[in-house]
Design a protein around this motif. Structure first.
Motif, PDB file in Angstrom:
ATOM      1  N   VAL A  11      33.807  40.514  37.791  1.00  0.00           N
ATOM      2  CA  VAL A  11      35.032  39.752  38.034  1.00  0.00           C
ATOM      3  C   VAL A  11      35.476  39.918  39.488  1.00  0.00           C
ATOM      4  O   VAL A  11      35.224  40.950  40.103  1.00  0.00           O
ATOM      5  CB  VAL A  11      36.164  40.211  37.082  1.00  0.00           C
ATOM      6  N   PRO A  12      36.158  38.909  40.044  1.00  0.00           N
ATOM      7  CA  PRO A  12      36.637  39.011  41.421  1.00  0.00           C
ATOM      8  C   PRO A  12      37.961  39.761  41.551  1.00  0.00           C
ATOM      9  O   PRO A  12      38.362  40.106  42.656  1.00  0.00           O
ATOM     10  CB  PRO A  12      36.797  37.552  41.848  1.00  0.00           C
ATOM     11  N   THR A  60      32.094  34.696  39.760  1.00  0.00           N
ATOM     12  CA  THR A  60      32.739  33.582  39.072  1.00  0.00           C
ATOM     13  C   THR A  60      32.837  33.834  37.578  1.00  0.00           C
ATOM     14  O   THR A  60      33.391  33.031  36.855  1.00  0.00           O
ATOM     15  CB  THR A  60      31.977  32.267  39.306  1.00  0.00           C
ATOM     16  N   ALA A  61      32.297  34.959  37.106  1.00  0.00           N
ATOM     17  CA  ALA A  61      32.304  35.312  35.681  1.00  0.00           C
ATOM     18  C   ALA A  61      31.873  34.112  34.866  1.00  0.00           C
ATOM     19  O   ALA A  61      30.861  33.507  35.159  1.00  0.00           O
ATOM     20  CB  ALA A  61      33.652  35.870  35.268  1.00  0.00           C
ATOM     21  N   ALA A  67      28.826  27.792  31.258  1.00  0.00           N
ATOM     22  CA  ALA A  67      28.506  28.979  32.046  1.00  0.00           C
ATOM     23  C   ALA A  67      27.590  29.938  31.293  1.00  0.00           C
ATOM     24  O   ALA A  67      26.972  30.792  31.894  1.00  0.00           O
ATOM     25  CB  ALA A  67      29.793  29.691  32.463  1.00  0.00           C
ATOM     26  N   GLY A  68      27.498  29.800  29.967  1.00  0.00           N
ATOM     27  CA  GLY A  68      26.539  30.581  29.218  1.00  0.00           C
ATOM     28  C   GLY A  68      26.982  31.963  28.806  1.00  0.00           C
ATOM     29  O   GLY A  68      26.157  32.787  28.442  1.00  0.00           O
ATOM     30  N   PHE A 112      39.250  34.289  34.572  1.00  0.00           N
ATOM     31  CA  PHE A 112      38.180  33.752  35.404  1.00  0.00           C
ATOM     32  C   PHE A 112      37.362  32.687  34.687  1.00  0.00           C
ATOM     33  O   PHE A 112      36.334  32.257  35.174  1.00  0.00           O
ATOM     34  CB  PHE A 112      37.282  34.898  35.874  1.00  0.00           C
ATOM     35  N   GLY A 113      37.820  32.278  33.509  1.00  0.00           N
ATOM     36  CA  GLY A 113      37.152  31.219  32.782  1.00  0.00           C
ATOM     37  C   GLY A 113      36.139  31.677  31.748  1.00  0.00           C
ATOM     38  O   GLY A 113      35.529  30.849  31.081  1.00  0.00           O
ATOM     39  N   THR A 114      35.938  32.985  31.599  1.00  0.00           N
ATOM     40  CA  THR A 114      35.032  33.470  30.564  1.00  0.00           C
ATOM     41  C   THR A 114      35.632  33.151  29.203  1.00  0.00           C
ATOM     42  O   THR A 114      36.790  33.482  28.938  1.00  0.00           O
ATOM     43  CB  THR A 114      34.795  34.987  30.684  1.00  0.00           C
ATOM     44  N   ARG A 115      34.847  32.487  28.362  1.00  0.00           N
ATOM     45  CA  ARG A 115      35.338  32.124  27.036  1.00  0.00           C
ATOM     46  C   ARG A 115      35.344  33.354  26.139  1.00  0.00           C
ATOM     47  O   ARG A 115      34.360  34.105  26.099  1.00  0.00           O
ATOM     48  CB  ARG A 115      34.463  31.024  26.439  1.00  0.00           C
ATOM     49  N   VAL A 116      36.459  33.552  25.434  1.00  0.00           N
ATOM     50  CA  VAL A 116      36.631  34.705  24.554  1.00  0.00           C
ATOM     51  C   VAL A 116      37.040  34.193  23.174  1.00  0.00           C
ATOM     52  O   VAL A 116      38.107  33.599  23.015  1.00  0.00           O
ATOM     53  CB  VAL A 116      37.700  35.684  25.105  1.00  0.00           C
ATOM     54  N   ARG A 117      36.156  34.400  22.196  1.00  0.00           N
ATOM     55  CA  ARG A 117      36.423  33.995  20.815  1.00  0.00           C
ATOM     56  C   ARG A 117      37.108  35.152  20.110  1.00  0.00           C
ATOM     57  O   ARG A 117      36.661  36.294  20.194  1.00  0.00           O
ATOM     58  CB  ARG A 117      35.112  33.650  20.107  1.00  0.00           C
TER      59      ARG A 117
END
Length: 129
Positions: A11-12, A60-61, A67-68, A112-117
């Protein structure tokens, strides 16, 4: 052969990541480096699992479509957790809903846009009704 896996999200902004994973989702910091001063890496404990967060300039996480990367966390109450995250400014991608496989789930994005279910088992399970 793989014995175990240990995901690390680069992460940034480590403080923003901690506000989401530690403060928003309730993960506990069990390791930090360096031990004093501003950390550049932390290990979080979430139940019986661990997740690493590493400071990486320009990272860019999970940002961007496709983004996968998807992280899945089981929580005590999907509706309550999703609502609390939304109230703190987190983007909710999918509101809580019941699935045909017997879980209640929602989908949010970390800073940062990482998808979290987020998920929790339904009771009773669909085949028990």
């Amino acid at each position: 052969m793989i014995d175990s896996a240990y995901p690390i999200v680069e992460v940034p902004d480590l403080e923003a990541a901690l506000r989401f994973y530690r403060d928003g989702l309730g993960a506990n910091v069990v390791y930090r480096f360096p031990p004093t001063g501003d950390p550049v890496y932390v290990t979080l404990q979430t139940g019986t699992s661990q997740l690493g967060l590493g400071l990486a300039e320009g990272a860019t996480a999970g940002a961007g479509a496709g983004a996968g990367i998807l992280l899945w966390f089981y929580v005590e109450d999907v509706d309550e957790t999703t609502a609390a995250l939304a109230a703190s400014g987190v983007t909710v991608i999918e509101e809580p809903s019941d699935t045909e496989w017997g879980e209640r789930v929602s989908l949010v994005a970390d800073p940062f846009g990482t998808r979290v279910r987020l998920g929790q088992p339904l009771s009773p399970q669909p085949d028990e009704e």
